[in-house]
Design an enzyme around this catalytic site. Structure first.
Site, PDB file in Angstrom:
ATOM      1  N   ASP A  37       0.882  -1.301  -0.096  1.00 64.70           N
ATOM      2  CA  ASP A  37      -0.056  -0.007  -0.027  1.00 64.70           C
ATOM      3  C   ASP A  37       0.921   1.202  -0.034  1.00 64.70           C
ATOM      4  OD1 ASP A  37      -2.294  -1.266   0.147  1.00 64.70           O
ATOM      5  OD2 ASP A  37      -2.540  -1.328   2.164  1.00 64.70           O
ATOM      6  N   LYS A  59      -3.207   2.151  -2.163  1.00 61.73           N
ATOM      7  CA  LYS A  59      -4.584   2.521  -1.596  1.00 61.73           C
ATOM      8  C   LYS A  59      -4.290   3.657  -0.788  1.00 61.73           C
ATOM      9  CE  LYS A  59      -7.630  -0.234  -1.637  1.00 61.73           C
ATOM     10  NZ  LYS A  59      -9.073  -0.271  -2.563  1.00 61.73           N
ATOM     11  N   MET A 168      -7.539   8.815   9.864  1.00 59.06           N
ATOM     12  CA  MET A 168      -8.132   9.171   8.292  1.00 59.06           C
ATOM     13  C   MET A 168      -8.867  10.395   8.674  1.00 59.06           C
ATOM     14  SD  MET A 168      -9.159   5.380   6.681  1.00 59.06           S
ATOM     15  CE  MET A 168      -8.473   4.128   7.317  1.00 59.06           C
TER      16      MET A 168
END
Length: 519
Positions: A37, A59, A168
């Site tokens: 990732d 990602k 996030m």
């Protein structure tokens, strides 16, 4: 017999190789396919074999990424081809790692798999910032969630919990603050934002819900872990020493004596396959290190000269070795010819360089002479014997070099036999990680430990810059291990910013620390 493949879903931890588990490190070393990732640290890519197929599926929120169905297909495809496949995910695979879909695909197709845990930033980032997630009085529980889709969360319920850990959420900080205030959290509620936790780039902002937006206005916060709750206030008490509010940013802390190179990205040019001890030393000083193989070592185009010299070893008075490569190729060839160190009875050995000396000692041999400061140029002026009539064997790189040294030996009456023991070649390409860092202006320092690495580096990067190399590297510190290397740097770059006082890799690392302190 058909080879059986297996997929390992591996947690990379915080991304920095220092926080990789021992088992994960071992699996990377034997991986045949690596699917990783975007948040995986670039240094981890150096842990795999050069023959490993590396696939970046990127990602990353807000940017184009490989569709999950395609990732599933890649895992199945390579596993069914009998490969050992590593699916490397940041943090822990089972904490927002999107593993369910991948495991379902593997089970559907009968693929063997194993999940390897990693350190989640949800737990490690607060710890590294000095924030405990639990406390007998202030925090009897905590919740971990992502703020990628703020509208899907039950903010009323979350606001009642004592401590919140939010992943996030960097781009949605305003919405987070709004929702928490909306459902009753005081504007005085402590909040901390930890960006790039556990890396030299780590940054920390702490404040209150009422002022954190003003503090971070216009700043890039991702990737970040956000902690909300009274435990954030314990940070000042649990740090090794009190840090003023103006020094919350860890980049400023990085300039402390413990991590003098923190905040700096250093490109280390080296020989392919060479030990990473120098890089490890720089990393221990806080630097982010990107390794760029700029030299490949191979056997000479012909063994004839060295074999002939080995057949007549007893005729020589001295053997001169000026690199670890010379030591390795000379003694390996000696063994290939059915001989060992006993063939050197009566032959004295002079070495140049600390690493060369160490390499010789690993073969249980002590050098008879090492010039001061590890410099070849001082070899003749400090040589322990009169040179007239001495026969000297000098195994060296095939392309030559040390011409001045040979000329001076001959001028003093010695007879030098030069033989090719190995050859140095320029790698065919630049690792993508190094190329990207150079093109994007992310490199602060470039280190060189030999003239050849300077030459081959210049040759390689000339293909990626639109302007000439010297102009493209303006503002980048050029660091050299010694005078010969510096001479080549001056010829190609027009300058040298740092030169080691002691011409060793340890000396070069110390010179960089000194340069930073005076910068």
């Amino acid at each position: 017999m058909t080879k059986t493949g297996k997929v390992y879903l591996v947690g990379a931890g915080l991304g920095d190789v220092a926080y990789l588990t021992v088992k994960a490190h071992h699996l990377l070393a034997v991986a045949e396919v690596l699917i990783y990732d975007a948040l995986v640290d670039e240094q981890l890519l150096e842990c795999v074999s050069p023959h490993c197929l590396k696939l970046d599926v990127g990602k990353r929120g807000g940017k184009p990424s490989t569709p999950q169905a395609e990732i599933n297909q890649l895992l199945v495809q390579h596993c069914q081809a009998g490969k050992q496949v590593i699916r490397l995910k940041s943090g822990d695979p089972f904490i927002f790692g999107r593993c369910t879909s991948e495991i379902e695909a593997l089970k559907t197709h009968g693929c063997d798999f194993e999940v390897i845990p990693g350190i989640s930033s949800a737990l490690a980032a607060p710890l590294l910032a000095g924030i405990p997630l639990t406390d007998p009085v202030m925090s009897r529980c905590f919740a971990v969630f992502t703020a990628h889709e703020t509208e899907a969360l039950d903010w009323e319920a979350l606001s009642r919990l004592e401590t919140l850990v939010i992943l996030m959420g960097g781009k949605n900080l305003g919405k987070i603050v709004h929702q928490l205030r909306r459902y009753g959290r005081s504007h005085h509620t402590p909040i901390a934002i930890i960006r790039w936790a556990g890396t030299p780039q780590q940054q920390i902002w702490s404040g209150e819900l009422g002022n954190i937006l003003e503090q971070t206005a216009g700043l890039s916060l991702s990737p970040a872990v956000i902690v909300v709750g009274e435990v954030v206030g314990l940070r000042n008490y649990l740090q090794p020493e009190t840090i003023s509010s103006k020094a919350q940013n860890s980049h400023l802390q990085a300039m402390s004596s413990n991590l003098p190179l923190a905040g700096k990205t250093i490109l280390v040019t080296r020989s392919a396959g060479q030990s990473s001890q120098f890089s490890d030393r720089l990393t221990s000083y806080g630097a982010k290190v990107i390794e760029m193989p700029a030299l490949e070592i191979a056997p000479p185009s012909s063994w004839e000269g060295l074999d002939k010299a080995i057949d007549h070893l007893s005729e020589f008075h001295w053997l001169i070795l000026t690199s670890t490569n010379a030591v390795d190729y000379f003694f390996d060839r000696l063994q290939t010819q059915g001989k060992d160190s006993r063939a050197l009875a009566g032959v004295k050995i002079a070495v140049v360089g600390e690493k060369t000396s160490q390499s010789l000692k690993q073969r249980r041999l002590q050098p008879d002479f090492t010039p001061p400061n590890f410099v070849a140029d001082s070899l003749i002026e400090t040589f322990p014997e009169a040179l007239p009539g001495k026969k000297i064997l000098f195994p060296r790189v095939e392309s030559g070099g040390r011409e001045v040294l040979v000329k001076e030996f001959n001028a003093k009456g010695a007879a030098v036999t030069e033989v090719a023991a190995y050859q140095s070649c320029c790698p065919s390409s630049i690792p993508p990680v190094a190329a990207s860092a150079l093109k994007n202006g992310e490199v602060d320092v470039i280190t060189f430990a030999s003239s050849k690495t300077v030459q081959f580096f210049y040759q390689l990067v000339d293909t990626i810059f639109t302007s000439n190399v010297a102009n493209a590297l303006k503002g980048v510190c050029i660091a050299s291990i010694g005078p010969q290397t510096s001479k080549t740097c001056h010829e190609l770059f027009g300058r040298v910013d740092v030169e080691a006082e002691e011409y060793t890799l340890d000396g070069l690392s110390q010179a960089l620390v000194k340069w930073i302190e005076n910068y």
